[in-house]
Motif scaffolding. Structure first.
Motif, PDB file in Angstrom:
ATOM      1  N   LYS A  26     -12.582  -1.544  -1.579  1.00 31.98           N
ATOM      2  CA  LYS A  26     -13.463  -1.028  -0.366  1.00 31.98           C
ATOM      3  C   LYS A  26     -12.131  -1.182   0.632  1.00 31.98           C
ATOM      4  O   LYS A  26     -11.774   0.121   1.469  1.00 31.98           O
ATOM      5  N   ILE A  27     -11.739  -2.422   1.293  1.00 30.72           N
ATOM      6  CA  ILE A  27     -10.067  -2.392   2.159  1.00 30.72           C
ATOM      7  C   ILE A  27      -9.095  -1.310   1.488  1.00 30.72           C
ATOM      8  O   ILE A  27      -8.210  -0.489   2.589  1.00 30.72           O
ATOM      9  N   SER A  28      -8.559  -1.610   0.334  1.00 26.23           N
ATOM     10  CA  SER A  28      -7.742  -1.213  -0.621  1.00 26.23           C
ATOM     11  C   SER A  28      -7.892  -0.002  -0.232  1.00 26.23           C
ATOM     12  O   SER A  28      -6.775   1.215  -0.111  1.00 26.23           O
TER      13      SER A  28
ATOM     14  N   PHE B  31      -6.813   1.535   3.578  1.00 30.18           N
ATOM     15  CA  PHE B  31      -5.494   1.316   3.726  1.00 30.18           C
ATOM     16  C   PHE B  31      -4.884   3.435   3.350  1.00 30.18           C
ATOM     17  O   PHE B  31      -4.324   4.005   3.427  1.00 30.18           O
ATOM     18  N   TYR B  32      -5.123   3.161   1.489  1.00 28.32           N
ATOM     19  CA  TYR B  32      -4.954   4.644   1.464  1.00 28.32           C
ATOM     20  C   TYR B  32      -5.250   5.634   1.790  1.00 28.32           C
ATOM     21  O   TYR B  32      -4.493   6.358   1.555  1.00 28.32           O
ATOM     22  N   ASN B  33      -6.720   6.529   2.124  1.00 28.96           N
ATOM     23  CA  ASN B  33      -6.532   6.806   2.966  1.00 28.96           C
ATOM     24  C   ASN B  33      -6.047   7.343   4.048  1.00 28.96           C
ATOM     25  O   ASN B  33      -5.630   8.419   4.393  1.00 28.96           O
ATOM     26  N   ARG B  34      -5.626   6.427   4.706  1.00 27.70           N
ATOM     27  CA  ARG B  34      -4.708   6.539   5.995  1.00 27.70           C
ATOM     28  C   ARG B  34      -2.632   6.854   5.778  1.00 27.70           C
ATOM     29  O   ARG B  34      -2.965   8.003   5.907  1.00 27.70           O
ATOM     30  N   LEU B  35      -3.022   5.977   4.652  1.00 35.77           N
ATOM     31  CA  LEU B  35      -1.644   6.801   3.982  1.00 35.77           C
ATOM     32  C   LEU B  35      -1.383   8.371   3.595  1.00 35.77           C
ATOM     33  O   LEU B  35      -0.939   8.865   4.388  1.00 35.77           O
ATOM     34  N   LYS B  36      -2.514   8.244   2.791  1.00 36.82           N
ATOM     35  CA  LYS B  36      -2.475  10.010   2.867  1.00 36.82           C
ATOM     36  C   LYS B  36      -2.807  10.530   3.669  1.00 36.82           C
ATOM     37  O   LYS B  36      -2.512  12.036   4.112  1.00 36.82           O
ATOM     38  N   LYS B  37      -3.519  10.691   4.498  1.00 38.43           N
ATOM     39  CA  LYS B  37      -3.308  11.339   6.270  1.00 38.43           C
ATOM     40  C   LYS B  37      -2.319  11.295   7.054  1.00 38.43           C
ATOM     41  O   LYS B  37      -2.376  11.531   8.018  1.00 38.43           O
ATOM     42  N   GLY B  38      -1.484  10.559   6.647  1.00 39.69           N
ATOM     43  CA  GLY B  38      -0.558  10.271   7.477  1.00 39.69           C
ATOM     44  C   GLY B  38      -0.649   9.079   8.670  1.00 39.69           C
ATOM     45  O   GLY B  38       0.172   9.171  10.133  1.00 39.69           O
TER      46      GLY B  38
ATOM     47  N   THR C  75     -13.440   6.234  -1.243  1.00 44.92           N
ATOM     48  CA  THR C  75     -14.381   5.865   0.201  1.00 44.92           C
ATOM     49  C   THR C  75     -13.511   7.314   0.538  1.00 44.92           C
ATOM     50  O   THR C  75     -12.583   7.743  -0.459  1.00 44.92           O
ATOM     51  N   ASP C  76     -14.518   7.301   1.789  1.00 44.03           N
ATOM     52  CA  ASP C  76     -13.986   8.612   2.899  1.00 44.03           C
ATOM     53  C   ASP C  76     -13.652   7.567   3.837  1.00 44.03           C
ATOM     54  O   ASP C  76     -14.205   7.999   4.701  1.00 44.03           O
ATOM     55  N   TYR C  77     -13.751   6.623   3.841  1.00 44.46           N
ATOM     56  CA  TYR C  77     -13.261   5.382   4.500  1.00 44.46           C
ATOM     57  C   TYR C  77     -11.827   5.493   5.421  1.00 44.46           C
ATOM     58  O   TYR C  77     -11.353   4.883   5.002  1.00 44.46           O
ATOM     59  N   TYR C  78     -12.005   5.456   6.854  1.00 45.88           N
ATOM     60  CA  TYR C  78     -10.820   4.870   7.615  1.00 45.88           C
ATOM     61  C   TYR C  78     -10.900   3.734   8.096  1.00 45.88           C
ATOM     62  O   TYR C  78      -9.863   3.080   8.970  1.00 45.88           O
TER      63      TYR C  78
END
Length: 378
Positions: A271-273, A276-283, A344-347
């Protein structure tokens, strides 16, 4: 009379020919069906046999930390050795071991009292038996815990080989030493570690494990080589996954190190991962505290707002994307989390005082949880 009988004879012959043709078609059909069945049986049996042999060649228990003393008497046959290894739980199947030895034309096994483990595969066991690497007490061991940084690893190495911390650390960062290691491990240590923003080229590449050494005074190069060998072996399991995600070894170890530093014992690393990936994808910047501390070269329990202002390419509050390189050495669980993030949709996430981690979708939710649990963190 002869003319009258001629027609019926031809008709009878024609009928017989048709019957024979029909029978021949049926026979051919039966033969075809039987052939297909036989081919399928050969494929199934052969495929199953191949998978069975492949499985038997692998370790009995790859995660085993048990070592067993196995005595190989003088004059032992391959069959006798195989049966002894199987009875001690070192190999899965004595026959497969024997066939492997014959197929590879191995031989010259040496008698002796060996220390073997269920975590060894057949090629490794064969190598031990050929070289006569018998039971031997390690001169010393070095244990590198997960999450340690290069400076800390240098300290553990220096202590084991009775050298000064700074001398070992300097050698680990020496340009010629690093390039020598790169030449030895070209697929592992790429030019990415020479990026001018990188603090320490080998940071994150010395795999956390316990290493046994049989020489009293091995060189720093010998110790580092053992660690890089381990890193190479571990990462080889994930080559296909890394390529599919278009992650270089450097990027994978960098992401894994962030997860390693942020995770608690109770944390769901996948989930931590995902955060990070969600944030990277969104810039979005990753905004992970351990990168700020790494940029400062400090270890602190609390991070304050003033810390977030540090000017460094490692500061993920000021810079988007991954930091230039790993900030610590990650273990297998964090490496797998970096490759297999949960969807997930966690940021945001927040570690509480008891080690639990709270995941949220919005900044407002994150701030609410932060006010509840860590009011004075920053």
């Amino acid at each position: 009379m002869a003319t009258e009988n001629k027609g019926p004879n031809k008709e009878a012959i024609r009928k017989k020919l048709l019957e024979h043709q029909s029978e021949a078609k049926i026979v051919r059909r039966i033969v075809l069906i039987i052939s297909i069945i036989i081919i399928l049986l050969i494929v199934v049996i052969g495929g199953g046999g191949y998978l069975y042999i492949q499985s038997a060649l692998k370790p009995v228990d790859p995660k085993s930390k048990i070592s067993k003393k196995v005595d190989i008497p003088i004059g032992s046959s391959v069959t006798g050795i195989a049966e002894r290894l199987e009875s001690n739980g070192i190999i899965k199947n004595a026959k497969v071991f024997k066939y492997y030895v014959k197929l590879k034309n191995e031989g010259g096994f040496m008698a002796g009292n060996y220390e073997l483990s269920p975590s060894m595969d057949i090629p490794e066991i064969v190598g031990r038996l050929k070289t006569g690497k018998v039971l031997q007490q390690a001169a010393f061991k070095i244990t590198i815990p997960e999450g340690k940084q290069l400076k800390e690893i240098a300290h553990l190495m220096a202590k084991a080989i009775h050298k000064k911390d700074q001398d070992v650390f300097n050698q680990l960062n020496d340009k010629n030493f690093v390039k020598g290691m790169m030449a030895k491990y070209p697929m592992l240590l790429t030019n990415e570690i020479l990026n001018y923003n990188i603090k320490y080229p080998l940071e994150g590449y010395l795999y956390p494990a316990t290493y046994s050494f049989y020489k009293k005074n091995p060189s720093v190069e010998e110790i580092v080589s053992a660690m890089l060998d381990k890193t190479k072996t571990v990462l080889s399991q994930y080559t296909a996954e890394s390529e599919k995600k278009k992650l270089s070894v450097h990027q994978l170890l960098t992401m894994a190190s962030l997860i390693e530093e942020e995770a608690t014992e109770k944390a769901d690393r996948k989930k931590i991962s995902s955060v990070f990936y969600n944030r990277l994808k969104k810039g979005m910047p990753l905004q992970t505290d351990p990168t700020v501390l790494y940029a400062q070269g400090k270890h602190k329990k609390k991070v304050y707002y003033a810390d977030l202002e540090v000017s460094s390419p490692y500061n993920t509050y000021k810079n988007t994307g991954l930091p230039p390189g790993p900030i610590s050495n990650a273990g297998k669980i964090s490496i797998e989390a970096a490759l297999r993030p949960e969807k997930t949709d966690y940021y945001y996430f927040l570690a509480t005082a008891d080690g639990s981690v709270i995941f949220t979708k919005t900044l407002a939710e994150h701030n609410q949880e932060k006010a509840k649990h860590i009011s004075n963190k920053k």
